[in-house]
Structure formats: C-alpha cells, structure tokens
Design an enzyme around this catalytic site. Structure first.
Site, PDB file in Angstrom:
ATOM      1  N   LEU A 123       0.851  -1.189   0.000  1.00  0.00           N
ATOM      2  CA  LEU A 123       0.000   0.000   0.000  1.00  0.00           C
ATOM      3  C   LEU A 123       0.885   1.236   0.000  1.00  0.00           C
ATOM      4  O   LEU A 123       1.875   1.298   0.739  1.00  0.00           O
ATOM      5  CB  LEU A 123      -0.905   0.030   1.236  1.00  0.00           C
ATOM      6  CG  LEU A 123      -2.154  -0.856   1.227  1.00  0.00           C
ATOM      7  CD1 LEU A 123      -2.817  -0.810   2.591  1.00  0.00           C
ATOM      8  CD2 LEU A 123      -3.135  -0.432   0.146  1.00  0.00           C
ATOM      9  N   ASP A 124       0.536   2.213  -0.822  1.00  0.00           N
ATOM     10  CA  ASP A 124       1.251   3.478  -0.826  1.00  0.00           C
ATOM     11  C   ASP A 124       1.084   4.166   0.532  1.00  0.00           C
ATOM     12  O   ASP A 124       0.106   3.910   1.246  1.00  0.00           O
ATOM     13  CB  ASP A 124       0.703   4.403  -1.916  1.00  0.00           C
ATOM     14  CG  ASP A 124       0.831   3.792  -3.303  1.00  0.00           C
ATOM     15  OD1 ASP A 124       1.766   2.996  -3.506  1.00  0.00           O
ATOM     16  OD2 ASP A 124       0.003   4.113  -4.170  1.00  0.00           O
ATOM     17  N   PRO A 125       2.011   5.054   0.912  1.00  0.00           N
ATOM     18  CA  PRO A 125       1.866   5.782   2.191  1.00  0.00           C
ATOM     19  C   PRO A 125       0.516   6.499   2.314  1.00  0.00           C
ATOM     20  O   PRO A 125      -0.047   6.581   3.403  1.00  0.00           O
ATOM     21  CB  PRO A 125       3.027   6.781   2.141  1.00  0.00           C
ATOM     22  CG  PRO A 125       4.062   6.089   1.317  1.00  0.00           C
ATOM     23  CD  PRO A 125       3.287   5.351   0.258  1.00  0.00           C
TER      24      PRO A 125
ATOM     25  N   ALA B 111       3.759   2.467  -5.423  1.00  0.00           N
ATOM     26  CA  ALA B 111       4.703   1.478  -4.891  1.00  0.00           C
ATOM     27  C   ALA B 111       5.252   0.572  -5.987  1.00  0.00           C
ATOM     28  O   ALA B 111       5.851  -0.447  -5.697  1.00  0.00           O
ATOM     29  CB  ALA B 111       4.020   0.647  -3.815  1.00  0.00           C
TER      30      ALA B 111
ATOM     31  N   ARG C 283      -5.753   5.173  -8.202  1.00  0.00           N
ATOM     32  CA  ARG C 283      -5.443   6.544  -8.626  1.00  0.00           C
ATOM     33  C   ARG C 283      -5.480   6.662 -10.149  1.00  0.00           C
ATOM     34  O   ARG C 283      -5.909   7.673 -10.690  1.00  0.00           O
ATOM     35  CB  ARG C 283      -4.088   6.977  -8.071  1.00  0.00           C
ATOM     36  CG  ARG C 283      -4.166   7.410  -6.624  1.00  0.00           C
ATOM     37  CD  ARG C 283      -2.845   7.924  -6.125  1.00  0.00           C
ATOM     38  NE  ARG C 283      -1.904   6.830  -5.896  1.00  0.00           N
ATOM     39  CZ  ARG C 283      -0.648   7.005  -5.522  1.00  0.00           C
ATOM     40  NH1 ARG C 283      -0.180   8.225  -5.366  1.00  0.00           N
ATOM     41  NH2 ARG C 283       0.137   5.983  -5.292  1.00  0.00           N
TER      42      ARG C 283
END
Length: 273
Positions: A37-39, A118, A171
């Site tokens: 998971l992205d930040p 990521a 996104r």
C-alpha cells in the site's frame, strides 16, 4: 514464530515502516507483507511472520476492493491529496454523467501507473524516485474493473467502491474517470477494504491450511520421505496431474509441484501455528 494475519495500515506510513512497527509489537525478526500500500493509502495489508512469509504466492487475493474519494478540480502530481498544485472551482455534475462514465470503465482498461506509487523500478519504489526528482517512465498496463459502485456525491467529492484485479491502481482509475469528464481530479482518500477473502479482523492469526489457494493431495508412501525432503514416488500420490499441491501431515505441511512426472518441493516441512 509463524503467523499470518491481516493488518490495518494507517495513513502516512509506508508499508515497510508499518511492518517495522508490527515486528516490534510482536517481537519478531522475520516478517513480510503482500500487496504493498502506498503511504497515502490505508486498510488491508496481509502480513506474515517466520516461515509463513513464503506463503504469499499461494494466496488468492483477487478481487481487491477499494473505497476511494475523487476530488474533482484538484490537480496533484502524485494523484492524491499531497502535492496539490491547483484547485479549480467546478459546477456540480449531474449524477447521470457519473453513471455514463462508470459504465464505460468496466472490464479491461489500459492505464499508466502513477509515478507516486509502490511500483518497483529496478529495485526502488517509484514514489521514492518521484520524490527525489528522478526522471523515469512507466509503461502502459491493463487492469480489470469488475465493478464500480457510487457511494456518495458531495460536490466536488465523489466516493466510489471499486472491485478490481491485483494489478489495478485506484489513482489511475480516478484519472481515467476525470479525463472522460473533461476535468482534472485527484484522490482525497483511499482505503483497501479487502483482498480476496482477506479482511481486517483485529490482527487475528489465520489458519494457513484454510487460506492456501491449493488443492490438497495425499501421499500413500512412508511419510518420513516427505518429512526428510526425499524424492517422492509419483504413483504413491492420490493426484498425479501437473500442478502444485498441499500435503498435510501431523503438525506440518508441504507444498509440492508435479511437472512432467517429476515431483519437486516448493516448500517442505512448514510447521502449523
């Protein structure tokens, strides 16, 4: 310590940073996760300790379900609520427009992954390169959208629930959605609700046998041959067709592969939790 469970990653942490917290919490040295998971994103992260870190490739994590909020009129290089460069005031949209766009973005669609993601680029996460100002290009890919449900519209925010395949980026979907409407947009929130059957249940440890996406086989020879990792006799197996299988015995399990009448060990003598 062997364990596998679903954790709930908070906002603002990389998956690696969050894993470090879990290692300290459970006092383990060997740990890993699947489905980075992205930040910016929150939610479901499948985590394993010990020998169970080798089980990730045998889990069924499709479809993935996300809840995402699209912010129309906002522009961000990272595609989220960081790095906002411009906010344009837009008139409210008719719900009929959302329905038209929603239906047009079902099935397999082409997209370019976000640079602030990521995605692995020569061993480095894409978002790290992007934040360092390194120039690089990402190739067009294909993702499958199984469903999209509109949950709420409070202008200029549209919240949706996406069910997608493992290679999808919410996104990128938001960018495609906005492009079809002829406006700019970014995500203001993103939560992964589930990955296949995996949902957050207060970090409850899971039974590995019940979650492995493998057919069970039986070996009718001497079980010590399996325990000792010796060469197995194909004709002593219940199922002899090509494929990967789970062998369960006593307090251990193994994963074997049959290919062209030859048997190899993918994993051997893994202790059950």
């Amino acid at each position: 310590m062997n364990a596998i469970f679903v954790a709930n990653k908070p906002y603002g942490l990389s998956s690696n940073h969050f894993l470090s917290r879990l290692k300290r919490k459970y006092k383990v040295k060997k740990a890993g996760f699947s489905g980075t998971l992205d930040p910016f994103a929150t939610g479901v992260l499948v985590v394993a300790f010990g020998s169970y870190t080798r089980l990730f490739s045998y889990l069924n994590k499709t479809p993935k379900v996300y809840e995402a909020t699209i912010w129309f009129g906002a522009s961000s290089e990272s595609g989220d609520n960081e790095n906002i460069s411009q906010v344009e005031k837009l008139r409210p949209f008719s719900p009929d427009v959302f329905e038209i766009v929603r239906k047009s973005l079902l099935g397999k669609v082409s997209y370019i992954p976000p640079k602030f993601s990521a995605k692995n680029i020569n061993g480095v996460r894409a978002y790290k390169l992007a934040r360092s100002g390194v120039e690089f290009e990402l190739k067009s890919q294909e993702m499958e959208i199984f469903s999209c449900e509109i949950l709420n519209y409070s202008h200029p925010f549209l919240t949706i629930r996406l069910k997608v395949d493992e290679g999808a980026y919410a996104r990128s979907y938001a960018q495609l959605f906005a492009q079809k409407m002829g406006v700019s947009a970014t995500l203001s929130a993103l939560k992964r609700v589930s990955e296949g059957e995996f949902r957050f249940e207060n970090e409850r440890f899971l039974d590995p046998i019940s979650i492995l996406n493998l057919p069970k086989n039986e070996y009718f020879g001497d079980i010590d041959e399996v325990m000792d990792g010796k060469k197995l006799d194909l004709y002593k197996l219940k199922m002899q067709k090509n494929g990967k299988y789970l062998l369960e015995y006593d307090e251990f399990f193994s994963i074997i592969e049959i290919k062209d009448d030859e048997i190899s060990y993918c994993l051997n003598k893994v202790k059950k939790c």
